[in-house]
Design an enzyme around this catalytic site. Structure first.
Site, PDB file in Angstrom:
ATOM      1  N   CYS A  30       0.832  -1.213   0.000  1.00  0.00           N
ATOM      2  CA  CYS A  30       0.000   0.000   0.000  1.00  0.00           C
ATOM      3  C   CYS A  30       0.865   1.261   0.000  1.00  0.00           C
ATOM      4  O   CYS A  30       1.570   1.535   0.975  1.00  0.00           O
ATOM      5  CB  CYS A  30      -0.907  -0.055   1.237  1.00  0.00           C
ATOM      6  SG  CYS A  30      -1.725   1.488   1.642  1.00  0.00           S
ATOM      7  N   CYS A  33       0.128   3.810   2.741  1.00  0.00           N
ATOM      8  CA  CYS A  33       0.578   3.252   4.028  1.00  0.00           C
ATOM      9  C   CYS A  33       2.064   3.549   4.233  1.00  0.00           C
ATOM     10  O   CYS A  33       2.491   3.878   5.344  1.00  0.00           O
ATOM     11  CB  CYS A  33       0.356   1.741   4.079  1.00  0.00           C
ATOM     12  SG  CYS A  33      -1.369   1.237   3.958  1.00  0.00           S
TER      13      CYS A  33
END
Length: 103
Positions: A30, A33
């Site tokens: 991600c 993230c």
């Protein structure tokens, strides 16, 4: 210091914590993230002893992601006294996350 949260230590580290816990639900693949990771690390270092910061890898701990209805990552949930009291979905700047702590 950030801690790795798993289904095995979730109750002890989060639900039974005597200080608030910010839990970052994330995944290796991600992009947002990865952008949020240094922000969470900073928050952990600046608030050591006042707030605990934990990370849940949703690929390794899908049960926790399902339990807290994490549909998008990153999702940051603030727990106080064993209850989820605030939630942020997607990348948020440091100020927004620290504001969650003050509410």
């Amino acid at each position: 210091m950030e801690i790795t949260i798993t289904k095995e230590n979730f109750e002890t580290e989060v639900l039974k914590s005597d200080i608030p816990v910010l839990v970052d639900f994330w995944a290796v693949w991600c992009g947002p993230c990865r952008i949020l990771a240094p922000v969470m690390k900073e928050i952990a270092e600046e608030n050591e002893g006042v707030v605990k910061v934990g990370k849940v890898n949703v690929d390794e701990q899908p049960e926790l992601a399902i339990r807290y209805k994490v549909a998008s990552i990153p999702t940051v949930i603030l727990f106080k006294n064993g209850e989820a009291v605030n939630k942020s979905i997607g990348y948020c700047p440091k100020e927004e996350i620290t504001a969650m702590l003050e509410q």
